[in-house]
Motif scaffolding. Sequence first.
Motif, PDB file in Angstrom:
ATOM      1  N   TRP A  55       0.408   6.866   3.694  1.00 54.21           N
ATOM      2  CA  TRP A  55       0.272   6.975   5.101  1.00 54.21           C
ATOM      3  C   TRP A  55       1.459   7.404   5.812  1.00 54.21           C
ATOM      4  CZ3 TRP A  55      -3.401   7.674   8.858  1.00 54.21           C
ATOM      5  CH2 TRP A  55      -2.816   7.196  10.237  1.00 54.21           C
ATOM      6  N   ASN A  56       2.620   7.102   5.604  1.00 56.19           N
ATOM      7  CA  ASN A  56       3.682   7.216   6.161  1.00 56.19           C
ATOM      8  C   ASN A  56       4.227   8.823   6.003  1.00 56.19           C
ATOM      9  OD1 ASN A  56       3.860   4.782   7.402  1.00 56.19           O
ATOM     10  ND2 ASN A  56       4.566   3.860   5.434  1.00 56.19           N
ATOM     11  N   ASP A  57       4.311   9.274   4.776  1.00 60.05           N
ATOM     12  CA  ASP A  57       4.922  10.422   4.441  1.00 60.05           C
ATOM     13  C   ASP A  57       4.353  11.395   3.698  1.00 60.05           C
ATOM     14  OD1 ASP A  57       4.959   9.583   1.717  1.00 60.05           O
ATOM     15  OD2 ASP A  57       7.042   9.246   1.705  1.00 60.05           O
ATOM     16  N   GLY A  58       2.843  11.090   3.380  1.00 62.47           N
ATOM     17  CA  GLY A  58       2.180  12.075   2.608  1.00 62.47           C
ATOM     18  C   GLY A  58       2.231  12.284   1.181  1.00 62.47           C
ATOM     19  N   GLY A  59       3.191  11.618   0.641  1.00 56.70           N
ATOM     20  CA  GLY A  59       3.717  11.479  -0.818  1.00 56.70           C
ATOM     21  C   GLY A  59       2.688  10.666  -1.687  1.00 56.70           C
ATOM     22  N   ARG A  60       2.976  10.465  -3.076  1.00 53.49           N
ATOM     23  CA  ARG A  60       2.167   9.480  -3.699  1.00 53.49           C
ATOM     24  C   ARG A  60       2.305   8.221  -3.256  1.00 53.49           C
ATOM     25  NH1 ARG A  60       3.813  13.335  -8.915  1.00 53.49           N
ATOM     26  NH2 ARG A  60       5.477  12.585  -7.963  1.00 53.49           N
ATOM     27  N   ILE A  61       1.278   7.334  -3.640  1.00 55.72           N
ATOM     28  CA  ILE A  61       1.359   5.844  -3.245  1.00 55.72           C
ATOM     29  C   ILE A  61       2.275   5.176  -4.309  1.00 55.72           C
ATOM     30  CG2 ILE A  61      -0.528   6.150  -1.705  1.00 55.72           C
ATOM     31  CD1 ILE A  61      -2.222   4.521  -3.648  1.00 55.72           C
ATOM     32  N   GLY A  62       2.113   5.376  -5.573  1.00 52.40           N
ATOM     33  CA  GLY A  62       2.846   4.836  -6.651  1.00 52.40           C
ATOM     34  C   GLY A  62       1.668   3.890  -7.396  1.00 52.40           C
ATOM     35  N   VAL A  63       2.113   3.648  -8.510  1.00 50.99           N
ATOM     36  CA  VAL A  63       1.242   2.696  -9.212  1.00 50.99           C
ATOM     37  C   VAL A  63       0.692   1.436  -8.716  1.00 50.99           C
ATOM     38  CG1 VAL A  63       0.815   1.543 -11.652  1.00 50.99           C
ATOM     39  CG2 VAL A  63       1.840   3.941 -11.537  1.00 50.99           C
ATOM     40  N   LEU A  64       1.977   0.559  -8.143  1.00 52.25           N
ATOM     41  CA  LEU A  64       1.605  -0.557  -7.763  1.00 52.25           C
ATOM     42  C   LEU A  64       0.663  -0.621  -6.724  1.00 52.25           C
ATOM     43  CD1 LEU A  64       1.897  -3.720  -8.037  1.00 52.25           C
ATOM     44  CD2 LEU A  64       3.844  -3.583  -6.224  1.00 52.25           C
ATOM     45  N   ARG A  65       0.932   0.149  -5.686  1.00 47.66           N
ATOM     46  CA  ARG A  65      -0.217   0.279  -4.297  1.00 47.66           C
ATOM     47  C   ARG A  65      -1.448   0.757  -4.981  1.00 47.66           C
ATOM     48  NH1 ARG A  65       3.678   2.210   0.509  1.00 47.66           N
ATOM     49  NH2 ARG A  65       2.289   4.116   0.071  1.00 47.66           N
ATOM     50  N   GLY A  66      -1.529   1.824  -5.950  1.00 46.71           N
ATOM     51  CA  GLY A  66      -2.775   2.294  -6.828  1.00 46.71           C
ATOM     52  C   GLY A  66      -3.720   0.982  -6.954  1.00 46.71           C
ATOM     53  N   LEU A  67      -3.038   0.321  -7.764  1.00 40.73           N
ATOM     54  CA  LEU A  67      -3.524  -0.826  -8.455  1.00 40.73           C
ATOM     55  C   LEU A  67      -4.246  -1.932  -7.239  1.00 40.73           C
ATOM     56  CD1 LEU A  67      -1.029  -1.672 -11.305  1.00 40.73           C
ATOM     57  CD2 LEU A  67      -3.516  -1.056 -11.530  1.00 40.73           C
ATOM     58  N   ILE A  68      -3.380  -2.095  -6.262  1.00 40.56           N
ATOM     59  CA  ILE A  68      -3.723  -2.836  -5.150  1.00 40.56           C
ATOM     60  C   ILE A  68      -5.049  -2.190  -4.396  1.00 40.56           C
ATOM     61  CG2 ILE A  68      -3.051  -3.583  -2.746  1.00 40.56           C
ATOM     62  CD1 ILE A  68      -0.246  -4.243  -3.938  1.00 40.56           C
ATOM     63  N   ARG A  69      -4.841  -0.884  -4.237  1.00 39.77           N
ATOM     64  CA  ARG A  69      -6.224  -0.149  -3.536  1.00 39.77           C
ATOM     65  C   ARG A  69      -7.204  -0.294  -4.414  1.00 39.77           C
ATOM     66  NH1 ARG A  69      -8.950   4.557  -2.792  1.00 39.77           N
ATOM     67  NH2 ARG A  69      -9.253   4.991  -0.615  1.00 39.77           N
ATOM     68  N   GLY A  70      -7.125  -0.117  -5.752  1.00 40.17           N
ATOM     69  CA  GLY A  70      -8.215  -0.278  -6.752  1.00 40.17           C
ATOM     70  C   GLY A  70      -8.836  -1.737  -6.605  1.00 40.17           C
ATOM     71  N   LEU A  71      -7.892  -2.657  -6.651  1.00 37.14           N
ATOM     72  CA  LEU A  71      -8.497  -4.136  -6.811  1.00 37.14           C
ATOM     73  C   LEU A  71      -9.367  -4.528  -5.575  1.00 37.14           C
ATOM     74  CD1 LEU A  71      -8.356  -6.856  -8.358  1.00 37.14           C
ATOM     75  CD2 LEU A  71      -6.168  -7.295  -7.039  1.00 37.14           C
TER      76      LEU A  71
END
Length: 104
Positions: A55-71
């Motif tokens: 949301w802040n910079d338009g880059g990738r969110i990273g694996v940890l935040r991807g896992l959180i989003r998936g959960l």
Amino acid sequence: MIDWVLCLLVSNFFADPVRDGWAPVLVLVLEYGIFLGLFAQTPGMYITKIRCVNWNDGGRIGVLRGLIRGLLLALVVPALIMDEHRRGLHDRIAGSVIVDAPRG
């Protein structure tokens, strides 16, 4: 829907997705963590030409935040509560947003 079908197929390798409902959900959470974290797109997002970015910079969110989003998506409810930017609760917690993928 595309990602869910893929998760059902993959979970067949180690469980019976009909009997073991947790198996495709686990695959979905891992898929989101890996694919969103590293590539900003799941296979289904690639086909539908959208991306999930920071949301802040338009880059990738990273694996940890991807896992959180998936959960959080696996819980279903967060996706039903959206803000003015069409970000569900899962996106706000993960610091992500869905955008159109560049054409090309």
